[in-house]
Design a protein around this motif. Structure first.
Motif, mmCIF file in Angstrom:
data_model
loop_
_atom_site.group_PDB
_atom_site.id
_atom_site.type_symbol
_atom_site.label_atom_id
_atom_site.label_comp_id
_atom_site.label_asym_id
_atom_site.label_seq_id
_atom_site.Cartn_x
_atom_site.Cartn_y
_atom_site.Cartn_z
ATOM 1 N N GLU A 65 79.543 -13.229 72.386
ATOM 2 C CA GLU A 65 80.704 -13.443 73.244
ATOM 3 C C GLU A 65 80.206 -13.500 74.692
ATOM 4 O OE1 GLU A 65 84.147 -10.820 72.305
ATOM 5 O OE2 GLU A 65 82.804 -10.027 70.756
ATOM 6 N N LEU A 68 81.583 -11.734 77.922
ATOM 7 C CA LEU A 68 81.261 -10.340 78.201
ATOM 8 C C LEU A 68 80.477 -10.187 79.506
ATOM 9 C CD1 LEU A 68 80.249 -9.071 74.641
ATOM 10 C CD2 LEU A 68 82.262 -8.384 75.953
ATOM 11 N N ARG A 75 82.457 -2.226 77.877
ATOM 12 C CA ARG A 75 82.902 -3.205 76.868
ATOM 13 C C ARG A 75 81.707 -3.970 76.283
ATOM 14 N NH1 ARG A 75 87.099 -5.521 74.589
ATOM 15 N NH2 ARG A 75 87.198 -7.786 74.256
ATOM 16 N N LYS A 78 80.144 -1.811 73.654
ATOM 17 C CA LYS A 78 80.986 -1.707 72.471
ATOM 18 C C LYS A 78 80.942 -2.976 71.634
ATOM 19 C CE LYS A 78 85.757 -0.738 71.047
ATOM 20 N NZ LYS A 78 87.133 -0.409 71.516
ATOM 21 N N ARG A 79 81.071 -4.140 72.285
ATOM 22 C CA ARG A 79 81.171 -5.411 71.564
ATOM 23 C C ARG A 79 79.830 -5.877 70.984
ATOM 24 N NH1 ARG A 79 85.733 -6.665 69.624
ATOM 25 N NH2 ARG A 79 85.131 -8.865 69.600
#
Length: 250
Positions: A65, A68, A75, A78-79
């Protein structure tokens, strides 16, 4: 082969390959993903993970992603907690995202590179400046991260190929149907040849390269030879040489 025959071969291949149709799932290349975003930081991630099987590279890059890079570090952690690729564990993937996020929040990668490059228009000085900035923005040490990001050599003569970075610089500086040309401060005549197994083998086979070791000296030797074909844009032949080897056409 005579030099005139080699030049004709490469000129023909360059014209044939200079098409967006060369970037597709059937002909996987990390530039296929980078082209979608037209972003210098995303392109660098695509280039740095460009090792191993081409289809696996594409699958991994498509799992990321990239938005990000504009999110919080919390975040990002986490991702990307379950993302890994070959030598890189999740903490290494997280590290490069946070490093580039921190850099893009305060300065463009082009300006960081240019600070080293501008003194003598030397590509390697710019590259060392970029690598040092990445490592300084988020200090992280592991085998996987060191392989991914690289380090500056103690002596320039001992430098490896830095193939993934030189490929990235081609994407950023050149502008045609393949390369994005997102940077304007670096001259394409100063680019150096990104040497991988395919381009190294083909260059030796057709007589463009004499050096037996695939290292920075070989990259410089090949670049100098290609400058006799086009002094203003010697690296335009990179993709053609790569595909000639990858598709086993010679």
């Amino acid at each position: 082969m005579k030099l005139s025959e080699i030049k004709q071969l490469l000129d023909n291949e360059f014209k044939a390959r200079n098409s967006i149709l060369e970037l597709c799932y059937e002909k996987p290349d990390p530039l296929f993903i980078a082209q979608r975003y037209q972003d210098e930081s995303i392109a660098l991630i695509c280039a740095l993970f460009a090792y191993g099987n081409a289809h696996q590279i594409i699958r991994f890059l498509e799992s990321l992603e990239f938005d990000l890079l504009d999110e919080s570090e919390e975040r990002i952690r986490k991702r990307l907690a379950s993302h890994y690729y070959r030598f890189q564990k999740s903490e290494d993937v997280i590290a490069i995202f946070i490093a580039l996020k921190r850099l893009r929040d305060r300065e463009s990668l082009e300006n960081i590179f240019y600070q080293g490059y501008q003194k003598e228009n030397n590509l390697l000085d710019g590259l060392w400046a970029l690598i040092q900035a990445i490592r300084a923005s988020y200090p992280h040490e592991s085998y996987g991260y060191n392989f991914l990001v690289g380090k500056t050599p103690e002596k320039r003569s001992a430098a490896g190929t830095y193939k993934r970075y030189l490929m990235y610089l081609r994407w950023m500086v050149r502008k045609d149907s393949l390369d994005m040309g997102l940077w304007s401060k670096v001259a394409k005549k100063d680019l150096l040849m990104p040497l991988d197994t395919h381009s190294f083998t083909v260059s030796r086979k057709i007589g463009l390269l004499q050096r037996k070791s695939c290292d920075m000296k070989a990259s410089i030797e090949l670049t100098e030879r290609l400058r006799t074909f086009d002094p203003n844009d010697p690296i335009k032949y990179d993709f053609a040489l790569y595909r000639l080897g990858q598709e086993k056409l010679l």
